[in-house]
Design an enzyme around this catalytic site. Structure first.
Site, PDB file in Angstrom:
ATOM      1  N   HIS A   1      10.931  22.105   3.804  1.00  0.00           N
ATOM      2  CA  HIS A   1      10.848  21.389   2.533  1.00  0.00           C
ATOM      3  C   HIS A   1      11.006  22.349   1.364  1.00  0.00           C
ATOM      4  O   HIS A   1      10.277  23.352   1.270  1.00  0.00           O
ATOM      5  CB  HIS A   1       9.498  20.669   2.415  1.00  0.00           C
ATOM      6  CG  HIS A   1       9.341  19.524   3.355  1.00  0.00           C
ATOM      7  ND1 HIS A   1       9.672  18.227   3.008  1.00  0.00           N
ATOM      8  CD2 HIS A   1       8.889  19.471   4.630  1.00  0.00           C
ATOM      9  CE1 HIS A   1       9.412  17.423   4.029  1.00  0.00           C
ATOM     10  NE2 HIS A   1       8.947  18.151   5.032  1.00  0.00           N
TER      11      HIS A   1
ATOM     12  N   ASP B   1      10.194  21.974  -1.848  1.00  0.00           N
ATOM     13  CA  ASP B   1       9.036  22.069  -2.734  1.00  0.00           C
ATOM     14  C   ASP B   1       7.811  22.653  -2.042  1.00  0.00           C
ATOM     15  O   ASP B   1       6.811  22.945  -2.711  1.00  0.00           O
ATOM     16  CB  ASP B   1       8.703  20.705  -3.355  1.00  0.00           C
ATOM     17  CG  ASP B   1       8.654  19.585  -2.341  1.00  0.00           C
ATOM     18  OD1 ASP B   1       9.004  19.808  -1.168  1.00  0.00           O
ATOM     19  OD2 ASP B   1       8.289  18.452  -2.723  1.00  0.00           O
TER      20      ASP B   1
ATOM     21  N   GLY C   1       6.365  11.871   4.313  1.00  0.00           N
ATOM     22  CA  GLY C   1       5.122  11.406   3.733  1.00  0.00           C
ATOM     23  C   GLY C   1       4.120  10.910   4.769  1.00  0.00           C
ATOM     24  O   GLY C   1       4.396  10.877   5.968  1.00  0.00           O
TER      25      GLY C   1
ATOM     26  N   HIS D   1       9.911  11.905   9.785  1.00  0.00           N
ATOM     27  CA  HIS D   1       8.592  12.403  10.122  1.00  0.00           C
ATOM     28  C   HIS D   1       7.885  11.297  10.910  1.00  0.00           C
ATOM     29  O   HIS D   1       7.714  10.185  10.407  1.00  0.00           O
ATOM     30  CB  HIS D   1       7.785  12.688   8.864  1.00  0.00           C
ATOM     31  CG  HIS D   1       8.245  13.886   8.086  1.00  0.00           C
ATOM     32  ND1 HIS D   1       9.481  13.965   7.490  1.00  0.00           N
ATOM     33  CD2 HIS D   1       7.605  15.053   7.803  1.00  0.00           C
ATOM     34  CE1 HIS D   1       9.598  15.128   6.868  1.00  0.00           C
ATOM     35  NE2 HIS D   1       8.470  15.807   7.041  1.00  0.00           N
TER      36      HIS D   1
ATOM     37  N   GLU E   1       3.173  12.576  13.703  1.00  0.00           N
ATOM     38  CA  GLU E   1       2.462  13.756  13.201  1.00  0.00           C
ATOM     39  C   GLU E   1       0.989  13.409  12.999  1.00  0.00           C
ATOM     40  O   GLU E   1       0.115  13.991  13.615  1.00  0.00           O
ATOM     41  CB  GLU E   1       3.095  14.224  11.889  1.00  0.00           C
ATOM     42  CG  GLU E   1       2.410  15.438  11.267  1.00  0.00           C
ATOM     43  CD  GLU E   1       2.991  15.811   9.914  1.00  0.00           C
ATOM     44  OE1 GLU E   1       2.670  16.909   9.441  1.00  0.00           O
ATOM     45  OE2 GLU E   1       3.738  15.006   9.327  1.00  0.00           O
TER      46      GLU E   1
ATOM     47  N   HIS F   1       8.265  16.609  13.815  1.00  0.00           N
ATOM     48  CA  HIS F   1       6.947  16.837  14.412  1.00  0.00           C
ATOM     49  C   HIS F   1       6.846  16.201  15.803  1.00  0.00           C
ATOM     50  O   HIS F   1       7.040  16.872  16.793  1.00  0.00           O
ATOM     51  CB  HIS F   1       5.822  16.354  13.492  1.00  0.00           C
ATOM     52  CG  HIS F   1       5.826  17.034  12.162  1.00  0.00           C
ATOM     53  ND1 HIS F   1       5.499  18.358  12.015  1.00  0.00           N
ATOM     54  CD2 HIS F   1       6.143  16.577  10.919  1.00  0.00           C
ATOM     55  CE1 HIS F   1       5.602  18.701  10.736  1.00  0.00           C
ATOM     56  NE2 HIS F   1       6.011  17.635  10.057  1.00  0.00           N
TER      57      HIS F   1
ATOM     58  N   ASP G   1       8.290  23.904   8.385  1.00  0.00           N
ATOM     59  CA  ASP G   1       7.815  22.782   7.581  1.00  0.00           C
ATOM     60  C   ASP G   1       7.768  23.201   6.112  1.00  0.00           C
ATOM     61  O   ASP G   1       8.606  22.789   5.307  1.00  0.00           O
ATOM     62  CB  ASP G   1       6.458  22.272   8.054  1.00  0.00           C
ATOM     63  CG  ASP G   1       6.169  20.844   7.589  1.00  0.00           C
ATOM     64  OD1 ASP G   1       7.083  20.205   7.025  1.00  0.00           O
ATOM     65  OD2 ASP G   1       5.054  20.366   7.812  1.00  0.00           O
TER      66      ASP G   1
END
Length: 352
Positions: free
Chosen positions: A20, A22, A176, A203, A206, A227, A284
């Site tokens: 990611h 950010d 998210g 995702h 997870e 994940h 990640d």
């Protein structure tokens, strides 16, 4: 017998598929950008701010883990900051011999100060282009839909991915918190993506059970699973994932921090690999998790006993699972295989 030292593993070509933007900034850059933009931070000291944005092993949940992104996103609201963060991420990856990198982000999170969605994507693509030229790492961009947003917002982001297909965007993701935000709510956006022949990942499994993975596969047509730690709870689904060679984007350190697993000993990465699943190793979030791809490889080698004969296939899995055109993927795997074999890691030609 080859000793799998940190230096040796660093020398091997690697691919990272789940990273990611950010969550993978440099702390120094956050501080510099905050000063430029007059953004207030919890601290302007590198060591102190690191404590805020790198969660460590005392993190209690995925929701707590995600709080760090409030800080990183606060300075990623300009064209220049997005371009810089992308460039620096590729530079950091290239330094550990990452040959192929997929960077994911959700453009909607970077429009708080007036940037258009197209400007957000353009900035990331500009950083990618400049970094590829300077460092030689090939980069693909994945746009993320977010589970907690409205289906209309996801559809808007899907339309954005379609507009940038063949311009640097290689896939669409659903990211998210899973609990309470099922994948089925975002079917329209993924229908648009699939009908435009764009790669998909999600995702899933997870922080929620295997039914989340089943929805990702069967309701939104995910080509890869981010994940998937709880896949082992459904043996039939596990076999389906294995039989269909659906890659798992595993992020061991992150899974420990978000409490997707209770302990390193209970992480399923080696169990999945031994069963033949297409396991890939990823970070990640390099900053939030305080890790690098090299760290993740060394972690699974030291904690799970991956041998030299297993390591080579773990590496090849990353390249096989890349969202690349087949010809480009085959060419890259040939080059990777040549390097691995030069270093004594011989690849079976029948490896699936």
């Amino acid at each position: 017998m080859i000793e799998l030292t940190r230096e040796f593993v660093k020398s091997l070509p690697k691919a990272e598929l789940h990273c990611h933007l950010d969550g993978s900034m440099r702390v120094e850059t956050i501080i510099d950008l905050a000063k430029q933009q007059n953004v207030e931070l919890p601290s302007f000291d590198v060591a102190e701010l690191t404590k805020y944005v790198s969660v460590g092993m005392n993190c209690t949940s995925l929701e707590e883990y995600l709080k760090a992104f409030d800080i990183t996103c606060s300075v990623l609201q300009t064209y220049e900051s997005l371009e810089r963060a992308t460039y620096e991420l590729v530079e950091d990856c290239a330094a550990e011999n990452v040959w192929y990198l997929e960077i994911r982000f959700s453009p909607i999170l970077h429009t708080n100060k007036g940037l258009k969605l197209t400007e957000v994507v353009d900035a990331v693509l500009e950083g990618k282009k400049r970094a590829e030229k300077d460092f030689g790492t090939r980069v693909g961009i994945i746009i993320c839909g977010l589970r907690h947003t409205t289906p209309e917002t996801s559809l808007l982001l899907a339309e954005l991915a379609v507009a940038y297909k063949n311009k640097g965007v290689v896939g669409f993701d659903l990211a998210g918190a899973e609990d309470g935000f099922p994948a089925k709510d975002h079917r329209d956006s993924f229908n648009l993506i699939v009908n435009n022949n764009i790669n998909t990942t999600a995702h899933a499994g997870e922080a929620y059970g295997p039914e989340s993975i089943a929805q990702a596969l069967h309701l939104i047509s995910a080509n890869r699973i981010g994940h998937g730690t709880r896949l082992r709870e459904d043996g039939d689904l596990l076999n389906y994932v294995n039989d269909h060679r659906i890659p798992l984007e595993m992020c061991v350190t992150s899974n420990l921090q978000t409490k997707a697993v209770d302990s390193i000993e209970k992480h399923p990465v080696k169990f999945y690999f031994d069963l033949g699943l297409r396991v890939t190793i990823n970070t990640d979030n390099r900053l939030v998790s305080g890790t690098t791809l090299l760290d993740e490889y060394m972690l699974v080698i030291e904690k799970f006993g991956f041998t030299e004969s297993e390591l080579k296939y773990l590496i090849i899995n990353g390249f096989k699972s890349a969202f690349l055109p087949l010809k480009d993927k085959v060419d890259m795997i040939k080059r990777v295989t040549k390097v691995l074999e030069e270093k004594g890691l011989i690849i079976r030609r029948d490896y699936i």
